[in-house]
Write a protein that holds these residues in place. Structure first.
Motif, PDB file in Angstrom:
ATOM      1  N   LEU A 124       0.829  -1.207   0.000  1.00 49.75           N
ATOM      2  CA  LEU A 124       0.000   0.000   0.000  1.00 49.75           C
ATOM      3  C   LEU A 124       0.863   1.256   0.000  1.00 49.75           C
ATOM      4  CD1 LEU A 124      -2.712   1.495   0.236  1.00 49.75           C
ATOM      5  CD2 LEU A 124      -2.601   1.121   2.708  1.00 49.75           C
ATOM      6  N   CYS A 125       1.902   1.289   0.832  1.00 54.83           N
ATOM      7  CA  CYS A 125       2.760   2.477   0.893  1.00 54.83           C
ATOM      8  C   CYS A 125       3.429   2.753  -0.449  1.00 54.83           C
ATOM      9  CB  CYS A 125       3.813   2.296   1.980  1.00 54.83           C
ATOM     10  SG  CYS A 125       3.178   2.418   3.665  1.00 54.83           S
ATOM     11  N   GLU A 126       3.911   1.704  -1.109  1.00 54.79           N
ATOM     12  CA  GLU A 126       4.550   1.901  -2.413  1.00 54.79           C
ATOM     13  C   GLU A 126       3.535   2.394  -3.434  1.00 54.79           C
ATOM     14  OE1 GLU A 126       7.183  -0.628  -5.671  1.00 54.79           O
ATOM     15  OE2 GLU A 126       6.993  -1.371  -3.616  1.00 54.79           O
ATOM     16  N   ASN A 127       2.325   1.842  -3.400  1.00 58.02           N
ATOM     17  CA  ASN A 127       1.277   2.286  -4.329  1.00 58.02           C
ATOM     18  C   ASN A 127       0.869   3.734  -4.065  1.00 58.02           C
ATOM     19  OD1 ASN A 127       1.292  -0.204  -5.520  1.00 58.02           O
ATOM     20  ND2 ASN A 127      -0.607  -0.918  -4.582  1.00 58.02           N
ATOM     21  N   GLU A 163       0.944   3.864  10.730  1.00 55.42           N
ATOM     22  CA  GLU A 163       2.139   3.489   9.974  1.00 55.42           C
ATOM     23  C   GLU A 163       2.078   4.029   8.553  1.00 55.42           C
ATOM     24  OE1 GLU A 163       4.969   1.907  10.519  1.00 55.42           O
ATOM     25  OE2 GLU A 163       4.683   1.393  12.629  1.00 55.42           O
ATOM     26  N   LEU A 164       0.902   3.971   7.951  1.00 51.77           N
ATOM     27  CA  LEU A 164       0.739   4.479   6.591  1.00 51.77           C
ATOM     28  C   LEU A 164       1.071   5.966   6.525  1.00 51.77           C
ATOM     29  CD1 LEU A 164      -0.310   4.132   3.643  1.00 51.77           C
ATOM     30  CD2 LEU A 164      -2.592   4.686   4.538  1.00 51.77           C
ATOM     31  N   VAL A 165       0.541   6.746   7.457  1.00 53.37           N
ATOM     32  CA  VAL A 165       0.811   8.184   7.481  1.00 53.37           C
ATOM     33  C   VAL A 165       2.285   8.452   7.735  1.00 53.37           C
ATOM     34  CG1 VAL A 165       0.355  10.311   8.765  1.00 53.37           C
ATOM     35  CG2 VAL A 165      -1.538   8.807   8.151  1.00 53.37           C
ATOM     36  N   GLU A 166       2.868   7.709   8.683  1.00 55.32           N
ATOM     37  CA  GLU A 166       4.262   7.935   9.036  1.00 55.32           C
ATOM     38  C   GLU A 166       5.194   7.666   7.866  1.00 55.32           C
ATOM     39  OE1 GLU A 166       7.301   5.766  12.088  1.00 55.32           O
ATOM     40  OE2 GLU A 166       5.474   6.608  12.961  1.00 55.32           O
ATOM     41  N   ARG A 167       4.883   6.650   7.075  1.00 53.20           N
ATOM     42  CA  ARG A 167       5.772   6.253   5.978  1.00 53.20           C
ATOM     43  C   ARG A 167       5.565   7.063   4.708  1.00 53.20           C
ATOM     44  NH1 ARG A 167       6.661  -0.235   6.103  1.00 53.20           N
ATOM     45  NH2 ARG A 167       6.775  -0.504   8.363  1.00 53.20           N
ATOM     46  N   THR A 168       4.361   7.609   4.492  1.00 50.97           N
ATOM     47  CA  THR A 168       4.068   8.265   3.209  1.00 50.97           C
ATOM     48  C   THR A 168       3.698   9.738   3.329  1.00 50.97           C
ATOM     49  OG1 THR A 168       1.701   7.740   3.262  1.00 50.97           O
ATOM     50  CG2 THR A 168       3.180   6.063   2.328  1.00 50.97           C
ATOM     51  N   GLY A 169       3.274  10.178   4.525  1.00 54.52           N
ATOM     52  CA  GLY A 169       2.786  11.541   4.652  1.00 54.52           C
ATOM     53  C   GLY A 169       1.411  11.757   4.066  1.00 54.52           C
ATOM     54  N   ALA A 289      10.923   9.182   1.121  1.00 49.14           N
ATOM     55  CA  ALA A 289      10.162   8.206   0.350  1.00 49.14           C
ATOM     56  C   ALA A 289      10.083   6.881   1.101  1.00 49.14           C
ATOM     57  CB  ALA A 289      10.835   7.997  -1.011  1.00 49.14           C
ATOM     58  N   PRO A 290       8.920   6.243   1.106  1.00 48.51           N
ATOM     59  CA  PRO A 290       8.812   4.947   1.768  1.00 48.51           C
ATOM     60  C   PRO A 290       9.637   3.904   1.028  1.00 48.51           C
ATOM     61  CG  PRO A 290       6.835   5.393   0.510  1.00 48.51           C
ATOM     62  CD  PRO A 290       7.668   6.648   0.479  1.00 48.51           C
ATOM     63  N   PRO A 291      10.185   2.924   1.745  1.00 47.23           N
ATOM     64  CA  PRO A 291      10.971   1.899   1.068  1.00 47.23           C
ATOM     65  C   PRO A 291      10.094   1.063   0.155  1.00 47.23           C
ATOM     66  CG  PRO A 291      10.534   1.268   3.344  1.00 47.23           C
ATOM     67  CD  PRO A 291      10.060   2.686   3.188  1.00 47.23           C
ATOM     68  N   ALA A 292      10.709   0.498  -0.879  1.00 46.52           N
ATOM     69  CA  ALA A 292       9.962  -0.393  -1.761  1.00 46.52           C
ATOM     70  C   ALA A 292       9.538  -1.627  -0.979  1.00 46.52           C
ATOM     71  CB  ALA A 292      10.827  -0.791  -2.952  1.00 46.52           C
ATOM     72  N   ALA A 293       8.430  -2.216  -1.405  1.00 47.66           N
ATOM     73  CA  ALA A 293       7.956  -3.424  -0.746  1.00 47.66           C
ATOM     74  C   ALA A 293       9.006  -4.518  -0.815  1.00 47.66           C
ATOM     75  CB  ALA A 293       6.660  -3.893  -1.414  1.00 47.66           C
ATOM     76  N   ARG A 294       9.109  -5.298   0.243  1.00 51.46           N
ATOM     77  CA  ARG A 294      10.089  -6.384   0.299  1.00 51.46           C
ATOM     78  C   ARG A 294       9.845  -7.382  -0.829  1.00 51.46           C
ATOM     79  NH1 ARG A 294       9.045  -8.277   6.327  1.00 51.46           N
ATOM     80  NH2 ARG A 294       6.937  -7.831   5.543  1.00 51.46           N
ATOM     81  N   PRO A 295      10.909  -8.037  -1.293  1.00 58.08           N
ATOM     82  CA  PRO A 295      10.720  -9.062  -2.327  1.00 58.08           C
ATOM     83  C   PRO A 295       9.671 -10.078  -1.893  1.00 58.08           C
ATOM     84  CG  PRO A 295      13.067  -8.643  -1.970  1.00 58.08           C
ATOM     85  CD  PRO A 295      12.325  -7.884  -0.909  1.00 58.08           C
TER      86      PRO A 295
END
Length: 430
Positions: A124-127, A163-169, A289-295
């Motif tokens: 979700l964060c990456e999207n 967590e979503l807000v913290e990682r993406t703003g 920027a939030p990190p990319a989703a883990r593999p």
């Protein structure tokens, strides 16, 4: 930005909305707008200084796939057309399957909950980051109502949102009716969710009505706002002064006087709830920027969401850990919604089929999942009727055949098309 008190603009109540006093802004379903011009009613509202916010329902930012570039471009175009200060969408998935699972693409036609897991959060964060880069104005995401909960979740709703807000703003659109829905259906405490989420990130609030049937709360947007929902609004107001509060109504529209009365009730609830008793301020601004989703996170999320959606719309076995009774309730609700929406986008079908429309469509929906939107769903439904032998009434058969051919569009003739044309030729000879 301070929005004030607003109402959801819908074509069916456009005149009533224009006549309401004390409405500072309106929200419109983004997908219901053309990208290059506005309905006259919205033009008049904007000329009066009323802010118009587009509310998207089809991006599926909680889905395993990355956001569709064309859908993002369409939402951006509507934001530009409206001159809006922000756009909103949902923390939900609306489709599954496809390349990530090497399975057919499935459409829910509805907002479904994402699992509150670290995998789903990273996806979700990456999207969200992709969407934020594509949009000309800030994005806010709405919490959704649910009939089913995922097994083995790792975060509460409040923790997930924080967590979503913290990682993406990203900003938040908090729907207090959805918090109440999840309280009734899933046993989740609205006050706890409000305590855990960063209320300072709230862009605005939704208030809507629903109805309880057999112990299940249905977030219908077609009933008056109830006292328990207003109680959740008061709980939120005791923590923060929200920049905006909006009344949603999507069906069974009441007279303008009733809408005005509900808006006044909302104003009264905000006035009497008291001031904030201290908002959380621990969330970061999300400037990095939030990190990319883990593999593997997208693949794992794709498999889980496809299994759930397939059980809901294609009749496959329920995934392990889900409440089977609730899945049946959700499955019936999705089929009923499909029937209702198809009747709206293709009103000729219930008129041609009469009282048999709904039973015929629900029978079709049990064996055919939606894969390409409601208009394609309507065509596929009619194809099934025509291919399976048609209708005993030759007049209805002829009208249905003409309807399908007029809308099937230019494409190479499939077997179904040839059958329909043959049926029309036979009818023409009678």
């Amino acid at each position: 930005m301070k929005l004030g008190i607003g109402i959801g603009w819908r074509p069916e109540i456009a005149a009533e909305v224009e006549a309401l006093t004390g409405v500072d802004w309106v929200e419109v379903v983004a997908e219901n707008l053309c990208a290059d011009h506005l309905p006259d009613s919205l033009v008049r509202l904007r000329e009066r200084g009323v802010t118009v916010v587009p509310h998207g329902v089809s991006l599926g930012l909680g889905g395993a796939d990355r956001p569709d570039a064309e859908r993002l471009a369409g939402l951006a175009a509507r934001a530009e057309l409206l001159g809006t200060p922000l756009v909103t969408e949902h923390m939900a998935f609306v489709r599954a399957g496809g390349p990530l699972t090497a399975s057919p693409r499935l459409e829910a036609g509805h907002l479904l909950p994402v699992p509150r897991t670290w995998d789903a959060l990273e996806v979700l964060c990456e999207n969200v980051a992709i969407a934020q880069d594509a949009l000309p104005v800030p994005l806010a995401l709405e919490n959704i109502a649910a009939l089913v909960s995922w097994p083995d979740e790792e975060l509460t709703e409040g923790q997930f949102l924080a967590e979503l807000v913290e990682r993406t703003g990203v900003r938040l659109l908090i729907d207090v009716a959805n918090l109440h829905t999840n309280h009734v259906n899933l046993g989740q405490d609205p006050a706890k969710a409000l305590d855990e989420l960063p209320v300072e990130a709230i862009a605005y609030v939704h208030v809507a009505g629903g109805v309880e049937k057999n112990g299940v709360w249905h977030d219908t947007h077609a009933h008056p706002v109830t006292a328990p929902v207003l109680d959740v609004l008061a709980e939120l107001r005791s923590r923060v002064d929200p920049p905006g509060v909006l009344l949603e109504r999507d069906d069974a529209f009441p007279p303008g006087a009733e809408l005005a009365a509900e808006l006044e009730t909302i104003r009264g609830t905000l006035r009497t709830a008291g001031g904030p008793r201290g908002a959380r301020t621990g969330a970061r601004t999300g400037t990095t920027a939030p990190p990319a989703a883990r593999p593997g996170a997208r693949d794992r999320t794709a498999v889980a969401q496809t299994a759930l959606l397939s059980a809901l719309v294609a009749g496959t076995p329920a995934p392990e850990g889900f409440d089977h009774r609730r899945l049946r309730v959700q499955s019936r609700a999705l089929a009923a919604k499909r029937a209702d929406v198809v009747a709206k986008v293709a009103p000729e079908l219930p008129e041609i089929l009469g009282d048999g429309y709904r039973a015929a469509f629900l029978d079709y929906a049990r064996s055919r999942a939606m894969s390409d939107g409601y208009r394609r769903d309507a065509l596929d439904f009619v194809e099934r009727i025509l291919v399976s032998g048609g209708l005993p009434d030759p007049v209805a058969q002829r009208r249905l055949t003409h309807w399908w051919e007029d809308r099937s569009g230019p494409r190479p003739p499939s077997r179904t098309t040839r059958i329909v044309r043959a049926a029309r030729a036979v009818l023409a000879e009678k």
